[in-house]
Write an enzyme that holds these catalytic residues in place. Sequence first.
Site, PDB file in Angstrom:
ATOM      1  N   ASN A   6       5.382   7.475  -5.396  1.00  0.00           N
ATOM      2  CA  ASN A   6       6.276   8.157  -4.461  1.00  0.00           C
ATOM      3  C   ASN A   6       7.711   7.901  -4.911  1.00  0.00           C
ATOM      4  O   ASN A   6       8.233   6.801  -4.751  1.00  0.00           O
ATOM      5  CB  ASN A   6       6.052   7.629  -3.042  1.00  0.00           C
ATOM      6  CG  ASN A   6       7.009   8.231  -2.027  1.00  0.00           C
ATOM      7  OD1 ASN A   6       7.656   9.246  -2.294  1.00  0.00           O
ATOM      8  ND2 ASN A   6       7.109   7.604  -0.875  1.00  0.00           N
ATOM      9  N   LYS A  20      10.452   9.089  -3.758  1.00  0.00           N
ATOM     10  CA  LYS A  20      11.444   9.099  -2.676  1.00  0.00           C
ATOM     11  C   LYS A  20      12.659   9.941  -3.093  1.00  0.00           C
ATOM     12  O   LYS A  20      12.484  10.993  -3.707  1.00  0.00           O
ATOM     13  CB  LYS A  20      11.789   7.672  -2.264  1.00  0.00           C
ATOM     14  CG  LYS A  20      10.534   6.855  -1.920  1.00  0.00           C
ATOM     15  CD  LYS A  20      10.826   5.503  -1.335  1.00  0.00           C
ATOM     16  CE  LYS A  20       9.510   4.786  -1.037  1.00  0.00           C
ATOM     17  NZ  LYS A  20       9.717   3.483  -0.356  1.00  0.00           N
ATOM     18  N   GLU A  73       0.231   1.253   4.774  1.00  0.00           N
ATOM     19  CA  GLU A  73       1.568   0.750   4.464  1.00  0.00           C
ATOM     20  C   GLU A  73       1.965  -0.323   5.467  1.00  0.00           C
ATOM     21  O   GLU A  73       2.368   0.004   6.581  1.00  0.00           O
ATOM     22  CB  GLU A  73       2.613   1.855   4.597  1.00  0.00           C
ATOM     23  CG  GLU A  73       2.451   3.077   3.773  1.00  0.00           C
ATOM     24  CD  GLU A  73       3.644   3.996   4.041  1.00  0.00           C
ATOM     25  OE1 GLU A  73       4.471   4.122   3.140  1.00  0.00           O
ATOM     26  OE2 GLU A  73       3.744   4.530   5.158  1.00  0.00           O
ATOM     27  N   GLY A  89       9.877  -2.267   0.324  1.00  0.00           N
ATOM     28  CA  GLY A  89      11.264  -2.440  -0.066  1.00  0.00           C
ATOM     29  C   GLY A  89      11.850  -3.790   0.285  1.00  0.00           C
ATOM     30  O   GLY A  89      13.050  -4.005   0.170  1.00  0.00           O
ATOM     31  N   SER A 108       4.735  -2.455  -1.674  1.00  0.00           N
ATOM     32  CA  SER A 108       5.316  -3.207  -2.801  1.00  0.00           C
ATOM     33  C   SER A 108       4.277  -3.624  -3.834  1.00  0.00           C
ATOM     34  O   SER A 108       4.254  -4.770  -4.276  1.00  0.00           O
ATOM     35  CB  SER A 108       6.080  -4.437  -2.288  1.00  0.00           C
ATOM     36  OG  SER A 108       7.190  -4.043  -1.506  1.00  0.00           O
TER      37      SER A 108
END
Length: 256
Positions: free
Chosen positions: A11, A13, A170, A176, A216
Amino acid sequence: MGERRVIIAGNWKLHKGPAEAAQLISGIKQALSGATFDCEVVTAPPFTSICSAVEAAKDSPIKIAAQDVYWEDQGAFTGEVSAPMLKESGCSYVIIGHSERRQFFGETDETVNCKIIATLKAGLIPIFCVGETLNEREYGGTFDVIHRQVANGLQNVTIDDPDRFVIAYEPVWAIGTGKTASPEQAQEVHTALRKELSASRGADVANRVRILYGGSMKKENARSLIGQPDIDGGLIGGASLKVEDFLGIISAGSKS
């Protein structure tokens, strides 16, 4: 894990315009050329880079995903992109309900549900994201959150082909932040997700739907996470933006 094929999905982003997207896809494509791997490789560029990514991925096993979708096919919905548009542009997958969409853009279980239905109708594969915040985990609410998100997100959804339906767990507290759920913590939630599916959709669906880990994952921890019996790959953020890092995770997801 049985016959479920591992998916490694990147992804991107809000990164990589059309030129950079083509360059990154070309780098991944070249690295995979002649390599032995048996997982499915997916990349999700921003909307404006989808067409260049599709073009760059030609003659390779790389599939392209969109990062979001709107639930109506057309109409007066400024700024939105529909599932048929994504299909025509060459997408195979759509990420739906990502934690950042929920946190920053008002995504709800109800809008996620509408998007899943529209995505399936268009013949695309949803990557349906669920997961708890740090506060919800600390107060013991992880499994209540998972139950609610799955029940509401899949309301009136028919999973005709479980091989073409993907869930991503998730843990929001691990996105992050540099924190990562331990393989055992991740496996515990993946097991719960599969039990939720079994209770509502039957054992066959539960055993065939692939459930990715999306918190992560890096090349250093990918093998220990994907090695868990109910973790079928990863939804990768920052580590998907560099060929070497992404390739390391792809390698970890390959059993050959």
